[in-house]
Design an enzyme around this catalytic site. Structure first.
Site, PDB file in Angstrom:
ATOM      1  N   HIS A 191       0.784  -1.220  -0.035  1.00  0.00           N
ATOM      2  CA  HIS A 191       0.037   0.028  -0.056  1.00  0.00           C
ATOM      3  C   HIS A 191       0.746   1.361   0.062  1.00  0.00           C
ATOM      4  O   HIS A 191       2.155   1.112   0.391  1.00  0.00           O
ATOM      5  CB  HIS A 191      -1.039   0.081   1.087  1.00  0.00           C
ATOM      6  N   GLU A 235       7.310   0.916   5.276  1.00  0.00           N
ATOM      7  CA  GLU A 235       6.803  -0.040   5.891  1.00  0.00           C
ATOM      8  C   GLU A 235       7.085  -1.411   5.212  1.00  0.00           C
ATOM      9  O   GLU A 235       6.900  -1.508   4.223  1.00  0.00           O
ATOM     10  CB  GLU A 235       5.167   0.160   6.088  1.00  0.00           C
ATOM     11  N   HIS A 288       3.741   7.178   3.699  1.00  0.00           N
ATOM     12  CA  HIS A 288       4.800   5.939   3.731  1.00  0.00           C
ATOM     13  C   HIS A 288       4.299   4.977   2.622  1.00  0.00           C
ATOM     14  O   HIS A 288       3.355   5.195   1.995  1.00  0.00           O
ATOM     15  CB  HIS A 288       5.074   5.176   4.936  1.00  0.00           C
TER      16      HIS A 288
HETATM   17  C1  LIG Z   1      -1.089   0.309  11.054  1.00  0.00           C
HETATM   18  C2  LIG Z   1      -0.978   0.773   9.645  1.00  0.00           C
HETATM   19  C3  LIG Z   1      -0.206  -0.481   8.807  1.00  0.00           C
HETATM   20  O1  LIG Z   1      -0.244  -0.253   7.409  1.00  0.00           O
HETATM   21  O2  LIG Z   1      -0.320  -1.611   9.066  1.00  0.00           O
HETATM   22  C4  LIG Z   1       0.408   1.876   9.697  1.00  0.00           C
HETATM   23  O3  LIG Z   1       0.705   2.296   8.537  1.00  0.00           O
HETATM   24  S1  LIG Z   1       0.522   2.973  10.917  1.00  0.00           S
HETATM   25  C5  LIG Z   1       1.595   4.268  10.308  1.00  0.00           C
HETATM   26  C6  LIG Z   1       1.649   5.308  11.089  1.00  0.00           C
HETATM   27  N1  LIG Z   1       2.865   4.672  12.129  1.00  0.00           N
HETATM   28  C7  LIG Z   1       4.092   5.336  11.660  1.00  0.00           C
HETATM   29  O4  LIG Z   1       4.314   6.003  11.189  1.00  0.00           O
HETATM   30  C8  LIG Z   1       5.295   4.405  12.522  1.00  0.00           C
HETATM   31  C9  LIG Z   1       6.583   4.773  12.232  1.00  0.00           C
HETATM   32  N2  LIG Z   1       6.667   6.230  12.189  1.00  0.00           N
HETATM   33  C10 LIG Z   1       7.461   6.824  13.231  1.00  0.00           C
HETATM   34  O5  LIG Z   1       8.042   6.219  14.102  1.00  0.00           O
HETATM   35  C11 LIG Z   1       7.729   8.497  13.246  1.00  0.00           C
HETATM   36  O6  LIG Z   1       6.332   8.870  12.357  1.00  0.00           O
HETATM   37  C12 LIG Z   1       9.054   8.830  12.504  1.00  0.00           C
HETATM   38  C13 LIG Z   1      10.160   8.411  13.320  1.00  0.00           C
HETATM   39  C14 LIG Z   1       9.060   8.472  10.829  1.00  0.00           C
HETATM   40  C15 LIG Z   1       8.941  10.281  12.232  1.00  0.00           C
HETATM   41  O7  LIG Z   1       8.652  10.843  13.692  1.00  0.00           O
HETATM   42  P1  LIG Z   1       8.178  12.358  13.915  1.00  0.00           P
HETATM   43  O8  LIG Z   1       7.634  12.981  12.758  1.00  0.00           O
HETATM   44  O9  LIG Z   1       7.871  12.698  15.174  1.00  0.00           O
HETATM   45  O10 LIG Z   1       9.902  12.751  13.866  1.00  0.00           O
HETATM   46  P2  LIG Z   1      10.503  14.144  13.629  1.00  0.00           P
HETATM   47  O11 LIG Z   1       9.585  15.392  13.231  1.00  0.00           O
HETATM   48  O12 LIG Z   1      11.747  14.486  14.613  1.00  0.00           O
HETATM   49  O13 LIG Z   1      11.078  13.588  12.134  1.00  0.00           O
HETATM   50  C16 LIG Z   1      12.422  13.256  11.729  1.00  0.00           C
HETATM   51  C17 LIG Z   1      12.694  13.754  10.351  1.00  0.00           C
HETATM   52  O14 LIG Z   1      12.107  12.730   9.468  1.00  0.00           O
HETATM   53  C18 LIG Z   1      11.103  13.565   8.709  1.00  0.00           C
HETATM   54  N3  LIG Z   1       9.852  12.732   8.423  1.00  0.00           N
HETATM   55  C19 LIG Z   1       9.084  12.394   9.531  1.00  0.00           C
HETATM   56  N4  LIG Z   1       7.908  11.746   9.087  1.00  0.00           N
HETATM   57  C20 LIG Z   1       8.303  11.374   7.744  1.00  0.00           C
HETATM   58  C21 LIG Z   1       7.504  10.833   6.607  1.00  0.00           C
HETATM   59  N5  LIG Z   1       6.556  10.149   6.691  1.00  0.00           N
HETATM   60  N6  LIG Z   1       8.127  10.683   5.527  1.00  0.00           N
HETATM   61  C22 LIG Z   1       9.315  11.420   5.153  1.00  0.00           C
HETATM   62  N7  LIG Z   1      10.009  12.225   6.087  1.00  0.00           N
HETATM   63  C23 LIG Z   1       9.573  12.201   7.440  1.00  0.00           C
HETATM   64  C24 LIG Z   1      10.828  15.013   9.414  1.00  0.00           C
HETATM   65  O15 LIG Z   1      10.414  15.935   8.357  1.00  0.00           O
HETATM   66  C25 LIG Z   1      12.161  15.257  10.004  1.00  0.00           C
HETATM   67  O16 LIG Z   1      13.363  15.627   8.878  1.00  0.00           O
HETATM   68  P3  LIG Z   1      13.665  16.974   9.195  1.00  0.00           P
HETATM   69  O17 LIG Z   1      14.770  16.631  10.418  1.00  0.00           O
HETATM   70  O18 LIG Z   1      14.747  17.144   8.055  1.00  0.00           O
HETATM   71  O19 LIG Z   1      13.041  17.997   9.451  1.00  0.00           O
HETATM   72 CO   LIG Z   2       0.877   1.526   6.316  1.00  0.00          CO
END
Ligand SMILES: C[C@H](C(=O)O)C(=O)SCCNC(=O)CCNC(=O)[C@H](O)C(C)(C)COP(=O)(O)OP(=O)(O)OC[C@H]1O[C@@H](n2cnc3c(N)ncnc32)[C@H](O)[C@@H]1OP(=O)(O)O
Ligand SMILES: [Co+2]
Length: 134
Positions: A7, A130, A79
């Site tokens: 996805h 992911e 993502h």
């Molecule tokens: C359940 C379902 C499924 O399909 O099964 C899902 O998908 S659940 C989907 C939801 N779950 C998740 O997303 C879980 C994993 N995600 C995470 O742990 C977090 O979102 C993360 C660590 C990627 C980012 O966390 P955060 O936004 O609080 O962190 P920060 O703001 O410090 O971000 C650090 C740097 O990464 C960048 N950044 C943050 N998010 C993204 C993204 N989605 N794509 C690209 N870059 C990104 C920020 O702009 C920043 O860059 P710069 O420093 O240059 O400004």
């Molecule tokens: Co997902």
């Protein structure tokens, strides 16, 4: 090692409006919203012939997508999810290659009731990845 595109996820500020857009304007089949508390998101699935779109909105106090929505108030692609045959083998390979596996490194059960892991966007061309066990 990665297989099919499972996805593409899009974070949206208004899930009802985004669902209507995909259903009524684009003519796609959409699900009811599902709250996934362990992931901090509410999801609507859009079923396409060859893949899925996940419309995501923050759920709860500590949503991992809250910061993304703050930075992208109109929403945006959040993502992409690739299928793998063996999530633990994939995790170990990612670590050995120097990629950061997010969270505690243990797979969680994802939206499709299968184990998932996330890889740091800064390690993959600025795209949050992911992995889902097929
Ligand atoms: C359940 C379902 C499924 O399909 O099964 C899902 O998908 S659940 C989907 C939801 N779950 C998740 O997303 C879980 C994993 N995600 C995470 O742990 C977090 O979102 C993360 C660590 C990627 C980012 O966390 P955060 O936004 O609080 O962190 P920060 O703001 O410090 O971000 C650090 C740097 O990464 C960048 N950044 C943050 N998010 C993204 C993204 N989605 N794509 C690209 N870059 C990104 C920020 O702009 C920043 O860059 P710069 O420093 O240059 O400004
Ligand atoms: Co997902």
């Amino acid at each position: 090692m990665i297989g099919k595109l499972n996805h593409v996820a899009i974070v949206v500020p208004d899930l009802t409006a985004a669902t209507a857009l995909y259903r009524d304007t684009l003519g796609a089949a959409v699900s009811q919203p599902v709250d996934l508390a362990p992931h901090g998101v509410t999801v609507v699935f859009v079923e396409l012939p060859n893949t899925k779109i996940e419309l995501l909105h923050p759920f709860g106090e500590k949503s991992p997508i809250a910061g993304f929505l703050e930075k992208n108030p109109s929403g945006g692609i959040h993502h992409i999810c690739y299928e793998v045959d063996d999530i633990l083998a994939a995790r170990d390979r990612m670590k050995a290659q120097g990629a950061r596996v997010l969270g505690d490194g243990e797979p969680k059960i994802g939206a499709h009731d299968k184990p998932v892991l996330f890889l740091h966007p800064k390690d993959f061309c600025g795209t949050l990845v992911e992995l889902e066990q097929a």
